[in-house]
Scaffold this active site. Structure first.
Site, PDB file in Angstrom:
ATOM      1  N   CYS A  13      -4.601   0.573  -0.465  1.00  0.00           N
ATOM      2  CA  CYS A  13      -3.679   0.710  -1.598  1.00  0.00           C
ATOM      3  C   CYS A  13      -3.511  -0.586  -2.387  1.00  0.00           C
ATOM      4  CB  CYS A  13      -2.321   1.194  -1.107  1.00  0.00           C
ATOM      5  SG  CYS A  13      -2.377   2.783  -0.245  1.00  0.00           S
ATOM      6  N   HIS A 153       3.069  -0.207  -6.616  1.00  0.00           N
ATOM      7  CA  HIS A 153       2.275   0.829  -5.961  1.00  0.00           C
ATOM      8  C   HIS A 153       3.188   2.012  -5.674  1.00  0.00           C
ATOM      9  CE1 HIS A 153      -0.100   3.037  -3.156  1.00  0.00           C
ATOM     10  NE2 HIS A 153       0.548   2.614  -2.084  1.00  0.00           N
ATOM     11  N   ASN A 183       0.926   9.495  -3.684  1.00  0.00           N
ATOM     12  CA  ASN A 183       0.326   8.183  -3.415  1.00  0.00           C
ATOM     13  C   ASN A 183      -1.186   8.276  -3.597  1.00  0.00           C
ATOM     14  OD1 ASN A 183      -0.732   5.839  -2.332  1.00  0.00           O
ATOM     15  ND2 ASN A 183       0.530   5.880  -0.475  1.00  0.00           N
TER      16      ASN A 183
END
Length: 227
Positions: A13, A153, A183
């Protein structure tokens, strides 16, 4: 792109932020003038849809940005990135390397899918998301009161709220689109950055902070003056 060098950089990520920081070095040294950084993920390929602890949290996506030279005082002003392998076991795909091969047997055991200890990842994230942003701000010589927008994020709204609180930012200055895409790992920051710009929430001269964390465990933060 026959005239360009091309390589993969993987930090889960945190990957897009790692990529932008890497690209910045090439531009600052004069080796390359413009760099295309792409964050793309197809997490649906590695999700166990019987595991509701993970499958409902992730999405597929892609985003990209072109980096290039800008006038003095604009662009990436401060950066921070790091990793702590002690937490690798909290978010991983067990059969994704040489320790456990991704065989049919491993797949049947569910070892080729994402495994996550949500509680431990949360504890790590609420600490590091704000921390890495603070370090980037310190290196840029910019106070958190000068931030115009935080583009984090998109992993968890409570983690995002925690980072905003640490930076003394009202949520009006934080861009959130996790409710639309979930996500998307390395794609989440560039997607959010693009949407924030398209919606007019980022304009020339704004102080923009990007911050993220991911499997590894990794983290990265950067501050830029938008041009």
């Amino acid at each position: 792109a026959k005239n360009a060098a091309v390589f993969d950089l993987y930090a889960a990520c945190s990957g897009f932020a790692y990529g932008v920081i890497t690209a910045t070095q090439y531009i600052e040294t004069g080796m390359y003038k413009r760099v295309l950084v792409i964050g793309a993920e197809i997490l649906s390929r590695v999700l166990n849809f019987k595991d509701r602890n993970t499958c409902v949290l992730f999405g597929d996506g892609a985003g990209a940005a072109v980096l290039g030279p800008v006038p003095e005082g604009y662009g990436i002003l401060g950066m921070d990135m790091g990793a702590d392998g002690n937490g690798g076991k909290y978010l991983n795909i067990p059969a994704s390397g040489t320790a456990i091969l991704p065989t049919d047997e491993a797949r049947e055991k569910g070892l080729t899918y994402v495994h996550m200890d949500g509680k431990e990842v949360y504890k790590f994230a609420v600490k590091v998301m704000g921390q890495t942003a603070e370090k980037a701000l310190e290196r840029a010589g910019i106070d958190k009161s000068e931030i115009d927008i935080l583009v984090p994020h998109q992993a968890n709204i409570r983690i995002i709220q925690s980072a905003a609180k640490r930076l003394d930012l009202p949520m009006e200055k934080v861009f959130v689109n996790i409710d639309k895409y979930a996500n998307t790992s390395g794609a989440s920051i560039p997607i959010a950055l693009d949407e924030a710009h398209r919606e007019g929430r980022i304009k020339r001269g704004d102080i923009v902070v990007l911050t993220g964390f991911g499997a590894g465990l990794t983290w990265a933060g950067m501050v830029m003056k938008w041009y």
